[in-house]
Design an enzyme around this catalytic site. Structure first.
Site, PDB file in Angstrom:
ATOM      1  CG  ASP A  27      -1.937   1.116   1.192  1.00 33.88           C
ATOM      2  OD1 ASP A  27      -2.229   1.623   0.093  1.00 33.88           O
ATOM      3  OD2 ASP A  27      -2.430   1.513   2.260  1.00 33.88           O
ATOM      4  CB  CYS A  44      -3.853   5.875  -3.038  1.00 34.79           C
ATOM      5  SG  CYS A  44      -2.205   6.556  -2.749  1.00 34.79           S
TER       6      CYS A  44
END
Length: 546
Positions: free
Chosen positions: A450, A490
């Site tokens: 992430d 993201c």
């Protein structure tokens, strides 16, 4: 201009329509205009011939007023109204039939409801309204005579270039500078403007941002909806009410998601009893006081912290700001999420303190982690790793470049009662450490990737693609057969199809085969408005690797 030409005829010649609303064409509205003696005035039918006399049907309304020659009576000087400056009030067109007096006639004070005129009316018939707002009086003057005007307010408008209205017809909230043909008036940064097409069709009401490539961000597509304090109170309240319908086991939620909740530039998160908001655009900044007042009204018992410390504000010509607005802000706020307790640093943590958008993905990791040795890369304060321990993971390695974040991860582990040897923290550059572990032959059953946003502009997309491929290539080399990879991006500019291709190329180069078993995205308290696909920024893949 010949005498005897009535006001009604003049208004019709100039294009005004009875009851017409402001903002539906190129019009100017003038407040508190004053004129020297000698300018002609057009009184409304029944108005007095001499200042101070009561008009017919309104006996006594203007009695006691002294005559004036271009200025308001003492004690009644007009004062600018802040709310009115922000959003132009709607006025009906003046309708009258009175004959035009001599240009040498004394000025008359008349009662009227106002009129709206085209800015591009014949130059010789330019005019202004003036009067005493405290008594509702207005006067119409002809500019061709000695005239002094002060405090002229022109309606603020964005005129869209021909053929560029299509996105607004589809209700997309962004207006790029290239789509703007002209700006009428002199709107300040963040001020509300009416958006008009080339045919003077009203399209939207938006916040003006002269320093940004996105020059307008739409507040409303409803011509009757005013942008004022009530607007923000209503919109924030509606957005928060929608979150109450969500099925989630957490006391930390995003209550306002910018454009997707009809409030461009406003982010509002709630951590237990602490509200944290961000103002990302000139429009949100312009209405800061009203937004704070709405938060105080809707959440009277919550402390409020502003975290407008993001780089994107520079593109709007805004400085960064962190400020405790109301109440006591604790050093750390404890929240609960799907059975996991977490300490959040709302003052200096990432984003507003925590990655609330990954709530559902952390739950998915926990369900897949039973008995697994887990590597959580770019771990921050350990959210994915703690979810894995909650799900029965054998062990978790938290890898991050921030020592303070890892220290908080250790505190979070202890807060949840997990054994000290169940979690290991490693501080350093993820790319270098993963390459070293590959050489050492280390392997894991489950890996979470992430990383932070690699793409901040289209120009950086190629470089970001190399970064995503590199880190995923390392992960494929470190996964045991049958292992699971949870990989995310993201970056809003990274499209889903491109992200999948990058991950597939990494698997090919690593000599591994993978199958997507689940696509992951932002939690439902981070909604995506149908007309605003840019709101879908978070993408993730759960991959079973052979």
């Amino acid at each position: 201009m010949p005498r005897g030409l009535g006001l009604r005829r003049i208004l019709r010649l100039l294009g005004a329509k009875k009851g017409q609303k402001i903002g539906h064409a190129s019009r100017e509205r003038v407040r508190f205009a004053t004129a020297e003696r000698g300018a002609g005035f057009f009184p409304r039918p029944g108005s007095p011939a001499v200042p101070g006399a009561a008009p017919a049907g309104n006996s006594g309304e203007l009695q006691g007023q002294q005559s004036w020659s271009g200025h308001a009576p003492p004690g009644h000087e007009p004062q600018p109204d802040r709310a009115e400056n922000r959003d132009v009030h709607q006025q009906g067109a003046e309708d009258g039939q009175q004959e035009m007096p001599s240009c040498n006639a004394a000025p008359k004070i008349v009662r009227s409801s106002g009129a709206i005129f085209p800015v591009d009316a014949p130059r010789g018939l330019t005019y202004v309204f003036g009067g005493l707002p405290v008594h509702g009086a207005q006067a119409l003057t002809l500019r061709g005579f000695p005239l002094r005007i002060k405090d002229i307010i022109v309606d603020q408008q964005l005129i869209i270039a021909a053929g560029r209205e299509k996105s607004l017809f589809r209700r997309h909230p962004w207006i790029f500078s290239g789509a703007v043909a002209s700006v009428k008036g002199r709107p300040k940064s963040g001020q509300t403007v009416d958006v008009l097409g080339q045919n003077s069709q009203w399209l939207a009401r938006a916040a003006f941002s002269p320093k940004s490539q996105i020059q307008g961000r739409v507040w409303t597509f409803d011509a009757d909806e005013r942008i004022d304090a009530e607007f923000f109170l209503r919109r924030i309240g509606q957005s928060a009410a929608r979150r109450r319908r969500l099925e989630t086991e957490s006391d930390a939620l995003r209550l306002v998601q910018s454009e997707s909740d009809g409030l461009p530039g406003l982010i509002l998160d709630r951590y237990a009893a602490v509200l944290v908001f961000q103002l990302l655009t000139a429009g949100a900044e312009f209405w800061r006081a009203e937004i704070i007042a709405a938060l105080r009204t809707l959440f009277p018992d919550d402390a409020i912290l502003e975290r407008s410390d993001v780089d994107v504000r520079a593109k709007e010509g805004l400085a960064e700001r962190i400020e405790a607005v109301h109440g006591e802000i604790p050093e750390l706020v404890e929240i609960r999420e799907n059975g996991v307790r977490l300490l959040v640093d709302v003052r200096s943590g990432h984003k507003t303190g925590f990655y609330l958008d990954q709530r559902d993905s952390r739950l998915a990791v926990g369900r897949a982690a039973a008995g697994a040795e887990v590597l959580n890369c770019f771990s921050y304060t350990g959210g994915f790793g703690l979810a894995a321990l909650r799900g029965g993971a054998k062990s978790v390695t938290q890898l991050d470049a921030s020592a303070p974040a890892l220290e908080l991860a250790v505190r979070n582990r202890a807060l949840n009662g997990f054994a000290p040897d169940s979690m290991t923290t490693v501080c350093g550059d993820a790319f270098q450490i993963l390459r070293a572990w590959r050489k050492e032959g280390r392997t894991f059953d489950l890996i979470v990737l992430d990383p932070p946003k690699f793409v901040d502009s289209k120009a950086s997309l190629t470089r970001a693609a190399r970064g995503y491929k590199d880190v995923n290539l390392c992960a494929f080399h470190l996964l045991r057969p049958g292992g699971r990879l949870f990989t995310f991006s993201c970056s809003g500019l990274m499209e889903d199809t491109l992200f999948q291709k990058i991950v597939a190329d990494a698997a090919l180069d690593a000599g591994r085969t993978g199958r997507i078993v689940r696509r992951l995205t932002q939690a439902p308290d981070h909604p995506v408005e149908l007309a605003f696909p840019e709101g879908a920024y978070l993408k993730g893949l759960e991959i079973e690797v052979e």
